[in-house]
Motif scaffolding. Structure first.
Motif, PDB file in Angstrom:
ATOM      1  N   TYR A 122      33.831  32.259  36.393  1.00 34.63           N
ATOM      2  CA  TYR A 122      34.739  31.925  37.484  1.00 34.63           C
ATOM      3  C   TYR A 122      35.908  32.898  37.458  1.00 34.63           C
ATOM      4  CZ  TYR A 122      32.123  27.565  37.498  1.00 34.63           C
ATOM      5  OH  TYR A 122      31.121  26.634  37.541  1.00 34.63           O
ATOM      6  N   MET A 123      36.271  33.378  38.634  1.00 30.53           N
ATOM      7  CA  MET A 123      37.388  34.302  38.755  1.00 30.53           C
ATOM      8  C   MET A 123      38.439  33.704  39.688  1.00 30.53           C
ATOM      9  SD  MET A 123      37.568  38.197  40.270  1.00 30.53           S
ATOM     10  CE  MET A 123      36.271  38.845  39.214  1.00 30.53           C
ATOM     11  N   PHE A 124      39.668  33.652  39.202  1.00 29.91           N
ATOM     12  CA  PHE A 124      40.803  33.198  39.993  1.00 29.91           C
ATOM     13  C   PHE A 124      41.683  34.406  40.285  1.00 29.91           C
ATOM     14  CE2 PHE A 124      39.246  29.678  37.524  1.00 29.91           C
ATOM     15  CZ  PHE A 124      39.282  28.608  38.405  1.00 29.91           C
ATOM     16  N   PHE A 125      42.267  34.449  41.482  1.00 27.24           N
ATOM     17  CA  PHE A 125      43.008  35.641  41.885  1.00 27.24           C
ATOM     18  C   PHE A 125      43.948  35.303  43.039  1.00 27.24           C
ATOM     19  CE2 PHE A 125      38.739  35.375  43.589  1.00 27.24           C
ATOM     20  CZ  PHE A 125      38.933  35.404  44.957  1.00 27.24           C
ATOM     21  N   GLU A 126      44.900  36.196  43.252  1.00 24.61           N
ATOM     22  CA  GLU A 126      45.812  36.049  44.388  1.00 24.61           C
ATOM     23  C   GLU A 126      45.105  36.436  45.681  1.00 24.61           C
ATOM     24  OE1 GLU A 126      49.776  38.150  46.364  1.00 24.61           O
ATOM     25  OE2 GLU A 126      49.161  38.680  44.325  1.00 24.61           O
ATOM     26  N   VAL A 127      45.278  35.614  46.694  1.00 28.19           N
ATOM     27  CA  VAL A 127      44.859  35.928  48.056  1.00 28.19           C
ATOM     28  C   VAL A 127      46.118  35.993  48.908  1.00 28.19           C
ATOM     29  CG1 VAL A 127      43.618  35.116  50.105  1.00 28.19           C
ATOM     30  CG2 VAL A 127      42.615  34.787  47.823  1.00 28.19           C
ATOM     31  N   MET A 128      46.367  37.120  49.558  1.00 26.05           N
ATOM     32  CA  MET A 128      47.514  37.215  50.455  1.00 26.05           C
ATOM     33  C   MET A 128      47.113  36.702  51.834  1.00 26.05           C
ATOM     34  SD  MET A 128      50.561  37.706  51.284  1.00 26.05           S
ATOM     35  CE  MET A 128      51.201  38.262  49.716  1.00 26.05           C
ATOM     36  N   ASN A 129      47.591  35.508  52.157  1.00 25.17           N
ATOM     37  CA  ASN A 129      47.267  34.831  53.411  1.00 25.17           C
ATOM     38  C   ASN A 129      48.189  35.367  54.502  1.00 25.17           C
ATOM     39  OD1 ASN A 129      46.947  33.023  55.546  1.00 25.17           O
ATOM     40  ND2 ASN A 129      46.695  31.253  54.211  1.00 25.17           N
ATOM     41  N   THR A 130      47.617  36.061  55.478  1.00 25.63           N
ATOM     42  CA  THR A 130      48.440  36.675  56.516  1.00 25.63           C
ATOM     43  C   THR A 130      48.940  35.675  57.547  1.00 25.63           C
ATOM     44  OG1 THR A 130      46.466  37.246  57.815  1.00 25.63           O
ATOM     45  CG2 THR A 130      47.277  38.896  56.264  1.00 25.63           C
ATOM     46  N   SER A 131      48.415  34.449  57.545  1.00 27.63           N
ATOM     47  CA  SER A 131      48.895  33.453  58.508  1.00 27.63           C
ATOM     48  C   SER A 131      50.250  32.887  58.107  1.00 27.63           C
ATOM     49  CB  SER A 131      47.877  32.317  58.653  1.00 27.63           C
ATOM     50  OG  SER A 131      47.794  31.545  57.464  1.00 27.63           O
ATOM     51  N   ASN A 132      50.575  32.929  56.811  1.00 26.37           N
ATOM     52  CA  ASN A 132      51.884  32.429  56.370  1.00 26.37           C
ATOM     53  C   ASN A 132      52.625  33.429  55.474  1.00 26.37           C
ATOM     54  OD1 ASN A 132      50.480  32.249  53.934  1.00 26.37           O
ATOM     55  ND2 ASN A 132      50.273  30.022  54.009  1.00 26.37           N
ATOM     56  N   VAL A 163      43.221  40.969  47.978  1.00 25.83           N
ATOM     57  CA  VAL A 163      43.053  40.116  46.801  1.00 25.83           C
ATOM     58  C   VAL A 163      43.488  40.935  45.587  1.00 25.83           C
ATOM     59  CG1 VAL A 163      41.243  38.658  47.753  1.00 25.83           C
ATOM     60  CG2 VAL A 163      40.613  40.780  46.590  1.00 25.83           C
ATOM     61  N   ALA A 164      44.065  40.261  44.570  1.00 24.99           N
ATOM     62  CA  ALA A 164      44.595  40.985  43.411  1.00 24.99           C
ATOM     63  C   ALA A 164      44.773  40.028  42.241  1.00 24.99           C
ATOM     64  CB  ALA A 164      45.934  41.640  43.769  1.00 24.99           C
ATOM     65  N   ASP A 165      45.207  40.565  41.101  1.00 24.08           N
ATOM     66  CA  ASP A 165      45.547  39.794  39.895  1.00 24.08           C
ATOM     67  C   ASP A 165      44.400  38.897  39.418  1.00 24.08           C
ATOM     68  OD1 ASP A 165      48.049  40.910  40.212  1.00 24.08           O
ATOM     69  OD2 ASP A 165      49.045  39.055  40.804  1.00 24.08           O
ATOM     70  N   PRO A 166      43.226  39.425  39.120  1.00 27.64           N
ATOM     71  CA  PRO A 166      42.095  38.571  38.741  1.00 27.64           C
ATOM     72  C   PRO A 166      42.143  38.118  37.280  1.00 27.64           C
ATOM     73  CG  PRO A 166      41.414  40.857  38.683  1.00 27.64           C
ATOM     74  CD  PRO A 166      42.827  40.857  39.182  1.00 27.64           C
ATOM     75  N   PHE A 167      41.791  36.854  37.055  1.00 23.42           N
ATOM     76  CA  PHE A 167      41.591  36.292  35.720  1.00 23.42           C
ATOM     77  C   PHE A 167      40.259  35.564  35.703  1.00 23.42           C
ATOM     78  CE2 PHE A 167      46.173  36.764  35.814  1.00 23.42           C
ATOM     79  CZ  PHE A 167      46.501  37.123  34.507  1.00 23.42           C
ATOM     80  N   MET A 168      39.480  35.754  34.625  1.00 26.60           N
ATOM     81  CA  MET A 168      38.152  35.153  34.544  1.00 26.60           C
ATOM     82  C   MET A 168      38.090  34.118  33.420  1.00 26.60           C
ATOM     83  SD  MET A 168      35.457  38.256  35.259  1.00 26.60           S
ATOM     84  CE  MET A 168      35.699  39.035  33.663  1.00 26.60           C
ATOM     85  N   ILE A 169      37.136  33.204  33.576  1.00 24.33           N
ATOM     86  CA  ILE A 169      36.828  32.246  32.529  1.00 24.33           C
ATOM     87  C   ILE A 169      35.360  31.859  32.673  1.00 24.33           C
ATOM     88  CG2 ILE A 169      37.548  30.251  33.914  1.00 24.33           C
ATOM     89  CD1 ILE A 169      38.552  28.967  31.304  1.00 24.33           C
ATOM     90  N   LYS A 170      34.670  31.676  31.553  1.00 24.33           N
ATOM     91  CA  LYS A 170      33.259  31.296  31.591  1.00 24.33           C
ATOM     92  C   LYS A 170      33.117  29.833  31.207  1.00 24.33           C
ATOM     93  CE  LYS A 170      28.638  32.622  29.998  1.00 24.33           C
ATOM     94  NZ  LYS A 170      27.844  33.461  29.060  1.00 24.33           N
ATOM     95  N   GLN A 171      32.348  29.102  32.004  1.00 17.79           N
ATOM     96  CA  GLN A 171      32.026  27.710  31.727  1.00 17.79           C
ATOM     97  C   GLN A 171      30.520  27.544  31.856  1.00 17.79           C
ATOM     98  OE1 GLN A 171      34.464  25.023  30.862  1.00 17.79           O
ATOM     99  NE2 GLN A 171      35.302  27.037  30.330  1.00 17.79           N
ATOM    100  N   GLU A 172      29.895  27.085  30.755  1.00 16.07           N
ATOM    101  CA  GLU A 172      28.442  26.991  30.688  1.00 16.07           C
ATOM    102  C   GLU A 172      27.853  28.363  30.983  1.00 16.07           C
ATOM    103  OE1 GLU A 172      27.465  23.689  33.228  1.00 16.07           O
ATOM    104  OE2 GLU A 172      28.213  22.228  31.770  1.00 16.07           O
ATOM    105  N   ASN A 173      27.034  28.505  32.002  1.00 16.27           N
ATOM    106  CA  ASN A 173      26.396  29.800  32.253  1.00 16.27           C
ATOM    107  C   ASN A 173      26.959  30.513  33.481  1.00 16.27           C
ATOM    108  OD1 ASN A 173      24.522  29.630  30.073  1.00 16.27           O
ATOM    109  ND2 ASN A 173      23.309  28.180  31.275  1.00 16.27           N
ATOM    110  N   LYS A 174      28.155  30.142  33.870  1.00 15.10           N
ATOM    111  CA  LYS A 174      28.722  30.720  35.085  1.00 15.10           C
ATOM    112  C   LYS A 174      30.129  31.246  34.803  1.00 15.10           C
ATOM    113  CE  LYS A 174      27.690  28.696  38.936  1.00 15.10           C
ATOM    114  NZ  LYS A 174      27.621  27.751  40.075  1.00 15.10           N
TER     115      LYS A 174
END
Length: 303
Positions: free
Chosen positions: A61-71, A48-59
């Motif tokens: 959230y982190m979005f990031f690259e997942v390298m899927n080895t199946s494809n 997993v790499a390249d994380p970006f965060m954002i806060k909504q209300e009291n939580k």
């Protein structure tokens, strides 16, 4: 000759709390590893790499690259946290039939957008959250061409975007609206033919009244440092920046989870005036053949 690779970068994601995001690596600041490829539960993932965060209300959230080895494609994963320390992996929230990474997520007025790297899709593509954080829709292609790691920010009533063209040219675009017409800055390429200061390394940061852009230093090996540059002049006709004295702000540690490389930062100011950063780093696995007469039978040594 075969194309078997015997070295693998194992990227993972960490959190760091600090008083100064430009001095994130100073002694006393602790990088706490929070997500690895093993955190991913819905697809087989090598990293997993390249994380970006954002806060909504009291939580958070982190979005990031997942390298899927199946494809062998990058897909966009999601994790959430209430305390920024304990993160729970959710699922893949965006995939295409080509590689995605670098999921820059931004909020503008009452909408949330994502601009991932989608160079294999032919350009810079804009997605809008239909049902945040899980459902996203493609809105439009902002810029056509071979551009990596688009990094967007808003300044002086205009949208600006840094992006890497090809492998070694820094480009700058501007627009009146996020989903409007983007124009290439007349000074482009801002920096030509360089591997040390052209590829964006995270969200541009407004800090102490100045804009900072981050760049990957890819020499002598890919992703081994993050450099920081203060923007001195930013107009539709003129651009100038300089590397700050604290740069590089991240670099490989030579031991542990980030021993080989670090190439990304996303910094957020907290209510108590301190900062939290999400960063990534990698160690290296050397895939060693167990038997000289059977190179496909490999063992693994991690450094």
């Amino acid at each position: 000759m075969g194309s078997t690779k015997f070295v693998r970068y194992n990227w993972s994601i960490a959190i760091c709390f600090c008083k100064d995001p430009i001095k994130v690596s100073e002694p006393g600041n602790v990088f706490q590893q929070v997500l690895t490829g093993n955190s991913v539960t819905d697809v087989p993932a090598s990293f997993v790499a390249d994380p970006f965060m954002i806060k909504q209300e009291n939580k958070w959230y982190m979005f990031f690259e997942v390298m899927n080895t199946s494809n062998n494609l990058g897909e966009i994963g999601l994790a959430h946290s209430e305390d920024l320390i304990n993160w729970t992996y959710d699922k893949i929230v965006l995939r295409e039939d080509y590689h995605l990474s670098y999921p820059s997520v931004i909020q503008y007025e009452d909408k949330i957008y994502m601009i991932p790297e989608s160079r294999q899709g032919g350009g810079v593509r804009l997605y809008e959250a239909v049902e945040f954080p899980h459902q996203w829709k493609f809105t439009k292609t902002l810029i056509k061409g071979d551009y990596a790691d688009p990094s967007v920010f808003y300044h002086n009533d205009k949208w600006w975007m840094f992006a890497l063209k090809g492998t070694d040219e820094l480009q700058l675009f501007f627009a009146d609206a996020l989903d409007g017409k983007w124009e290439l800055h007349p000074q482009c390429p801002l920096i030509p033919k360089s591997l040390i200061n052209t590829r964006p390394a995270g969200r541009p940061l407004f800090y102490n009244g100045r804009w900072i852009r981050f760049a990957q230093d890819g020499a002598p090996i890919y992703g081994n440092k993050v450099r920081a540059f203060e923007i001195d002049i930013l107009y539709t006709t003129t651009y100038k920046d300089h590397e700050i004295t604290e740069s590089p702000i991240l670099k490989a540690s030579r031991k542990g989870w980030n021993s080989a490389a670090m190439h990304h930062i996303d910094a957020h100011k907290l209510p108590d005036e301190t900062w939290v950063t999400c960063i990534d780093g990698a160690d290296i696995s050397f895939l060693i053949p167990n038997k000289l007469n059977n190179p496909n039978n490999k063992s693994e040594c991690v450094l």
